[in-house]
Design a protein around this motif. Structure first.
Motif, PDB file in Angstrom:
ATOM      1  N   LYS A 139       0.813  -1.214   0.000  1.00 32.22           N
ATOM      2  CA  LYS A 139       0.000   0.000   0.000  1.00 32.22           C
ATOM      3  C   LYS A 139       0.850   1.270   0.000  1.00 32.22           C
ATOM      4  N   ASN A 169      -0.269   4.070  -2.487  1.00 33.65           N
ATOM      5  CA  ASN A 169      -1.482   4.755  -2.046  1.00 33.65           C
ATOM      6  C   ASN A 169      -1.196   5.645  -0.834  1.00 33.65           C
ATOM      7  N   ALA A 170      -0.285   5.200   0.028  1.00 34.09           N
ATOM      8  CA  ALA A 170       0.088   6.029   1.173  1.00 34.09           C
ATOM      9  C   ALA A 170       0.754   7.321   0.712  1.00 34.09           C
ATOM     10  N   ALA A 177      -1.938   9.583  -0.548  1.00 35.77           N
ATOM     11  CA  ALA A 177      -2.698  10.186   0.550  1.00 35.77           C
ATOM     12  C   ALA A 177      -1.921  11.349   1.165  1.00 35.77           C
ATOM     13  N   LEU A 202      -6.447   2.749   2.477  1.00 36.71           N
ATOM     14  CA  LEU A 202      -5.401   2.683   1.456  1.00 36.71           C
ATOM     15  C   LEU A 202      -5.618   1.542   0.473  1.00 36.71           C
ATOM     16  N   GLU A 236       2.147   8.515   6.763  1.00 36.68           N
ATOM     17  CA  GLU A 236       0.730   8.557   6.381  1.00 36.68           C
ATOM     18  C   GLU A 236      -0.165   8.332   7.599  1.00 36.68           C
ATOM     19  N   ARG A 264      -2.916  11.628   9.674  1.00 37.61           N
ATOM     20  CA  ARG A 264      -4.350  11.565   9.422  1.00 37.61           C
ATOM     21  C   ARG A 264      -5.140  12.617  10.201  1.00 37.61           C
TER      22      ARG A 264
END
Length: 614
Positions: free
Chosen positions: A246, A249-250, A253, A268, A467, A471
Motif C-alpha cells: 500500500k 497509495n500512502a 494520501a 489505502l 501517512e 491523518r
C-alpha cells in the motif's frame, strides 16, 4: 508532564525518535562542546546531526565486508545520492584526504527468490568509503543535503545484508573477511538461492545439486513451494506489520493532504477520490506537482539543485534569519548566496536597488514565518520583484503550515518539513516540495525533476508511518494554535519576560495576515527572551516539558534554540537581533490549563535569580 533523563530519546523508548533529551542549559552547552558526560549518555539525536546507531552499525558491517582497513563509510539510498556526496568530498576535501575514496553499491541478490513487493520498494544502499580524516567533510554533506539513509532503511537493509540477500553490485572492491584469505562470499540461507551455472560444484551440474537436496528431504530450489516459503519468510522478517503493497497509495494520501484536499482517515486499499485542480488557490494543480523527500532539508536541497539545473546558475538570496542549513546549502552547493538577515522593508529596499542596478539572481529563499523570531517577510512585494526581475521564489512553510497560511500563490516552489507537525509523533522524517503550476519556471522545473528526482529515496516504511501519523494533523494544528496563544499570554504578563515572538504579536503581522487562510491560526511555535541570561537558564531548567531539538511535536518541546543551532556563531546571530539566550517553545496538545501552570511555575523560578546577577 513527561520526564526525560539526559540523552534519552524523545519520545521515550522510541527506536526511531527524532529528538533527544537535553534537560538543562548546561547539558545543551555540553552537547555543543562534545563533553563526554553528555555525549556518552545520548542514545539518539536529531537524525541529520546525529547518525543513528542503526546506521552506524550497518556502515561498520559494510566496511568490514567490502572496505579496507581504517576506512569509514557514509550511507545513501541510491547511486546518485552517493555520487553527489563523492563529488562534494572531492570538491571540499584536501587532496590527501581523497585517497581510497570510492563508492560501493548494494542491491538485492539476483540469485535470491524474493517477493515482488520487496523488489518494488528498492532496498538498496550506496556507501561512500573514505579515510577517517575526511569524515567531517562527508558529515557536512549528510547534514546539509538530507540525502542520507533513514534509520528504518538501515535496520531493514542490515537484516538483508546479514541474510545474504543484499550484495555488492557493479564495480567494487572484492569482499573480504578479516583473517580469512579468499573467503567465500556468503550468499545467505540456502532457501534464498536460485541455481545458476556458477553455483555448480567441481563439475557437477546445478540440476544434480538440486537432486541431492531432494534426497535430503528439502524441496527443489526454484520450486513453487520454495518461492512461497521465501516470500512468507521475508514478509514476516522484514514487513514489520506494515503492508508495503500500500506504499503508493500512502504516498498519494500524503500528497493530497499537502494539497489540502484530503483529511482524516483513508482506506489505502481503495482508490482515492479525484483531486481538485484548484487546490491551494492555484489553477491546474495536480498531485504530481507534489514531491516527497526523505526530510524537510532534502526538499530545500532538491529545490535549489533543481533550480540550478533548470535555469542559468546564479547566486541566490537568503531572505530572513535562516534555519542554519538553508543558508549553508545556498553557499556551498552553487555560485553562492546574498544574505538579508532581517527580512525587513529596508532589506527589500536594498534588494530592489541592487536589482535596478543590474544584479540578477537565481532565486530567493525565505521562511514563513521565520525561525526563531517568527517574523514574516512581505511576500506580496517579493512576488512583484520576482516577476519584474526574473528570479524564483522558494518559501518554506514548515512553521506556518498550509492549514494556517497559503503561500503557494506567491511562490514558484513551496517546501516543508513533514517531520514536524504534519507527523507530530516525532518518530519519522519526511519532506515535501510543491511546484506552482502557474510559475513561469514550471515547465523547466518539471523537466529537471523528471530527469533527476528519485522517489525511492523516501523509504517505504517511513512513508507508511508518515501517512498514519498525518491523518489527524489538521485538528492537531487547531489545538496547537490555541495552546500557543494561551502560553503567549502567560509569558507577556510576567515582568521578567523581555520579548515574546509570535506571528500574532509581531510587527510583521500584516504580512502574515496577507497569507492567512480563512480559518487559520498563528501556529504552535513561539520564542521568548528573559531580562538576562541567568533568568533564561533558570526558566529553561525549571520548565517541566520535554526539552530537546525539533518542533511541531504533539507534546510541548522546548529548546535554547540559538545555543543549539548557532553555538559557533552566537555573536553573528546577535547582530541580527537574535538573542543567544532565546528560548523556543513548540507548543503541544496538552490540556491548556496544565500548560499555563507549567509555564507559570517556570517563570516563578526566574524571580529567584539574585539582583546582582541581573
Amino acid at each position: 508532564m513527561p520526564s526525560f533523563g539526559l540523552g534519552e530519546s524523545i519520545p521515550s523508548d522510541t527506536a526511531h525518535a527524532v529528538s533527544v533529551s537535553l534537560p538543562t542549559w548546561k547539558a545543551n552547552v555540553g552537547y555543543e562542546e562534545g563533553q563526554q558526560w553528555v555525549v556518552d549518555k545520548m542514545v539518539t539525536g536529531y537524525p541529520r546531526f546525529f547518525i543513528h546507531k542503526s546506521i552506524q552499525a550497518l556502515a561498520s558491517d559494510i566496511v568490514s565486508r567490502f572496505g579496507q582497513p581504517q576506512q569509514q563509510a557514509m550511507l545513501f539510498p541510491t547511486r546518485k545520492t552517493a555520487q553527489r556526496c563523492y563529488a562534494f568530498i572531492q570538491d571540499k576535501a584536501p587532496r590527501e584526504l581523497q585517497t581510497n575514496l570510492q563508492i560501493v553499491n548494494l542491491a538485492l541478490s539476483a540469485s535470491a527468490s524474493v517477493p515482488h513487493v520487496l523488489q518494488s520498494i528498492s532496498p538498496s544502499i550506496s556507501a561512500v568509503f573514505f579515510v577517517p580524516d575526511a569524515f567531517p567533510i562527508a558529515k557536512q554533506y549528510w547534514q546539509h543535503s538530507g540525502d542520507g539513509i533513514s534509520s528504518r532503511r538501515a535496520e531493514f537493509c542490515h537484516g538483508l545484508l546479514k541474510d545474504g540477500l543484499l550484495v555488492s553490485v557493479g564495480p567494487s572492491p572484492a569482499p573480504r573477511s578479516p583473517g580469512v584469505p579468499n573467503a567465500k562470499v556468503f550468499r545467505g540461507p540456502r532457501r534464498y538461492q536460485r541455481p545458476a551455472s556458477i553455483d555448480a560444484t567441481n563439475g557437477g551440474s546445478s540440476h544434480a545439486a538440486n537432486q541431492r537436496d531432494e534426497k535430503n528431504g528439502s524441496p527443489t530450489q526454484g520450486s513453487d513451494t520454495e518461492t512461497i516459503e521465501s516470500s512468507r519468510f521475508l514478509e514476516e522478517r522484514f514487513g514489520r506489520n506494515l503492508d508495503l503493497s500500500k506504499v503508493n497509495n500512502a504516498k498519494s494520501a500524503i500528497r493530497r493532504r499537502i494539497a489540502g484536499v484530503l483529511a482524516g482517515d483513508v482506506d489505502l486499499a481503495t482508490k482515492l477520490p479525484t483531486m481538485d485542480s484548484t487546490a491551494r488557490g492555484v489553477n491546474n494543480f495536480r498531485e504530481d506537482d507534489i514531491y516527497l523527500t526523505p526530510c524537510g532539508m532534502n526538499a530545500i536541497f532538491t529545490a535549489h539543485q533543481t533550480l540550478l539545473k533548470a535555469r542559468e546558475p546564479l547566486k541566490s538570496i537568503n531572505f530572513g534569519f535562516p534555519y542554519v542549513d538553508t543558508l549553508k546549502i545556498l553557499q556551498k552547493f552553487g555560485p553562492g548566496a546574498v544574505f538579508y538577515g532581517h527580512a525587513s522593508s529596508a532589506d527589500l529596499d536594498d534588494l530592489e536597488a541592487q536589482l535596478k542596478g543590474g544584479a540578477r539572481f537565481l532565486s530567493l529563499f525565505c521562511e514563513f514565518p521565520g525561525n526563531p523570531l517568527l517574523a514574516c517577510p512581505d511576500l506580496v512585494r517579493i512576488r512583484k520583484l520576482a516577476d519584474e526581475y526574473d528570479f524564483a521564489v522558494v518559501i518554506d512553510e514548515t512553521i506556518g503550515t498550509f492549514v494556517n497560511v497559503n503561500v503557494l500563490p506567491y511562490a514558484d516552489v513551496v517546501v516543508s518539513s513533514l517531520t514536524k507537525i504534519f507527523s507530530g509523533d516525532c518518530n519519522v522524517m519526511g519532506g515535501g516540495l510543491v511546484l506552482n503550476p502557474g510559475s513561469r519556471y514550471y515547465g523547466a522545473l518539471k523537466h529537471a525533476l523528471d530527469d533527476t528526482f528519485e522517489e525511492k529515496n523516501y523509504w517505504a516504511e517511513d512513508v507508511m508511518f508518515m501517512e498514519r501519523n498525518s491523518r489527524d494533523f489538521k485538528s492537531r494544528i487547531d489545538r496547537a494554535n490555541a495552546n500557543a496563544e494561551a502560553i503567549c499570554e502567560v509569558l507577556m504578563a510576567h515582568p521578567n519576560v523581555r520579548n515574546v515572538y509570535y506571528p500574532r504579536f509581531n510587527d510583521s503581522r500584516p504580512n502574515y495576515e496577507a497569507c492567512r487562510t480563512p480559518h487559520g491560526g498563528y501556529g504552535g511555535l513561539l520564542s521568548c527572551t528573559l531580562q538576562n541570561k541567568e533568568q533564561a537558564i533558570a526558566f529553561y531548567d525549571a520548565l517541566d516539558t520535554a526539552k530537546g531539538p525539533s518542533l511541531g511535536t504533539n507534546f510541548t518541546l522546548t529548546s535554547p534554540y540559538v545555543l543549539l543551532a548557532h553555538y559557533q556563531e552566537l555573536e553573528w546571530a546577535a547582530s541580527y537581533g537574535v538573542d543567544p539566550s532565546l528560548v523556543r517553545v513548540s507548543v503541544g496538545l496538552e490540556d491548556m490549563e496544565l500548560l499555563k501552570s507549567v509555564f507559570a511555575r517556570a517563570l516563578k523560578a526566574t524571580e529567584e535569580v539574585t539582583t546582582e546577577s541581573k
